[in-house]
Design an enzyme around this catalytic site. Structure first.
Site, mmCIF file in Angstrom:
data_model
loop_
_atom_site.group_PDB
_atom_site.id
_atom_site.type_symbol
_atom_site.label_atom_id
_atom_site.label_comp_id
_atom_site.label_asym_id
_atom_site.label_seq_id
_atom_site.Cartn_x
_atom_site.Cartn_y
_atom_site.Cartn_z
ATOM 1 N N HIS A 160 0.837 -1.208 0.000
ATOM 2 C CA HIS A 160 0.000 0.000 0.000
ATOM 3 C C HIS A 160 0.873 1.259 0.000
ATOM 4 C CE1 HIS A 160 -3.720 2.284 1.142
ATOM 5 N NE2 HIS A 160 -2.800 3.112 1.594
ATOM 6 N N GLU A 161 1.823 1.307 0.901
ATOM 7 C CA GLU A 161 2.676 2.504 0.994
ATOM 8 C C GLU A 161 3.534 2.671 -0.250
ATOM 9 O OE1 GLU A 161 2.190 4.766 2.955
ATOM 10 O OE2 GLU A 161 1.047 3.803 4.527
ATOM 11 N N HIS A 174 -5.889 6.467 -2.981
ATOM 12 C CA HIS A 174 -6.782 5.455 -2.423
ATOM 13 C C HIS A 174 -7.842 5.055 -3.441
ATOM 14 C CE1 HIS A 174 -5.321 6.856 1.712
ATOM 15 N NE2 HIS A 174 -4.682 5.774 1.322
ATOM 16 N N CYS A 175 -8.189 3.776 -3.400
ATOM 17 C CA CYS A 175 -9.061 3.166 -4.404
ATOM 18 C C CYS A 175 -10.393 2.775 -3.765
ATOM 19 C CB CYS A 175 -8.343 1.922 -4.950
ATOM 20 S SG CYS A 175 -9.299 0.961 -6.123
ATOM 21 N N CYS A 185 -6.058 -3.798 -7.775
ATOM 22 C CA CYS A 185 -7.188 -4.058 -8.673
ATOM 23 C C CYS A 185 -6.716 -3.752 -10.098
ATOM 24 C CB CYS A 185 -8.388 -3.193 -8.297
ATOM 25 S SG CYS A 185 -8.167 -1.443 -8.699
ATOM 26 N N CYS A 207 -5.933 0.011 -10.657
ATOM 27 C CA CYS A 207 -4.683 0.466 -10.026
ATOM 28 C C CYS A 207 -3.465 -0.176 -10.692
ATOM 29 C CB CYS A 207 -4.695 0.172 -8.528
ATOM 30 S SG CYS A 207 -5.850 1.214 -7.620
HETATM 31 ZN ZN LIG Z 1 -2.786 5.204 1.895
HETATM 32 ZN ZN LIG Z 2 -7.495 -0.221 -6.890
#
Ligand SMILES: [Zn+2]
Ligand SMILES: [Zn+2]
Length: 214
Positions: free
Chosen positions: A164-165, A174-175, A199, A202
């Protein structure tokens, strides 16, 4: 000041959803020959085994070869005695000053609790400009919540946080897909449902950024 994107307790904890990335896409990622370096930088004591496991697992998700750097002594100035926590943004700044380089990404790993002002704590933080991020391991262990240790779950959480980072260092925001690693999670339950895969949307943005950086 570099633009800093925070990932909080509510944001970060995400977990594995293996179905969220198609096999074809993953294979395409793995085919890449041009790899960039990821410097894994522990502060004070961090398990070398955990660092290697983070590096190996990240190689499956991102086109990065990792190097484990010598431990950085955590500066006392980052410690807030009233909170009993370390100031995340200061550590991130220190990492950027020492390691930021156009050809690499940097992930600091801390086994202390982190905070930023106005939040109780953070699981991690990323600096999109310098491509530097940091994560804390402390709140990812089941023992923290009075539960029996679960190494597999711990590593999934660690990897989810790391991906994530690092996703933010590729410019991802952010998704809205709750099964995407870039989803803004509000609870541990969200995290444990979520995965460390991107996803399709992304992943497309990620690949575009990777191509741009080549
Ligand atoms: Zn974040
Ligand atoms: Zn995503």
């Amino acid at each position: 000041m570099p633009k800093i994107t925070l990932t909080y307790f509510s944001i970060i904890i995400c977990l594995i959803h293996l179905a969220s990335v198609g096999k074809g896409e993953k294979t395409e990622m793995q085919k890449r020959e041009t790899k960039e370096y990821l410097y894994l930088v522990p502060f004070d004591e961090v398990s070398t085994e955990v660092l290697h496991r983070i590096g190996e697992a990240l190689k499956e998700q991102l086109p990065l070869e990792y190097k484990i750097m010598p431990s950085e002594p955590i500066p006392r100035s980052a410690f807030n005695p009233e909170r009993g926590q370390y100031y995340s943004s200061l550590l991130l700044h220190l990492l950027a000053e020492k390691y930021a380089n156009p050809g690499r990404r940097v992930l600091g790993v801390v086994d202390y609790d982190l905070y930023v002002p106005r939040l109780n704590f953070v699981f991690g933080e990323a600096d999109m400009i310098n491509k530097v991020a940091i994560i804390s391991l402390v709140r990812l262990r089941q023992e923290r919540y009075g539960l029996p240790p679960d190494d597999k779950l711990f590593m999934r959480r660690v990897l989810t946080e790391a991906v994530h980072e690092l996703g933010h260092t590729y410019g991802l925001k952010h998704c809205s897909d709750p099964h995407c690693v870039m989803f803004f999670s509000n609870s541990l339950a969200d995290t444990d449902r979520k995965g460390y895969h991107f996803c399709k949307h992304c992943l497309k943005l990620l690949q575009a950024q990777i191509n741009k950086e080549k």
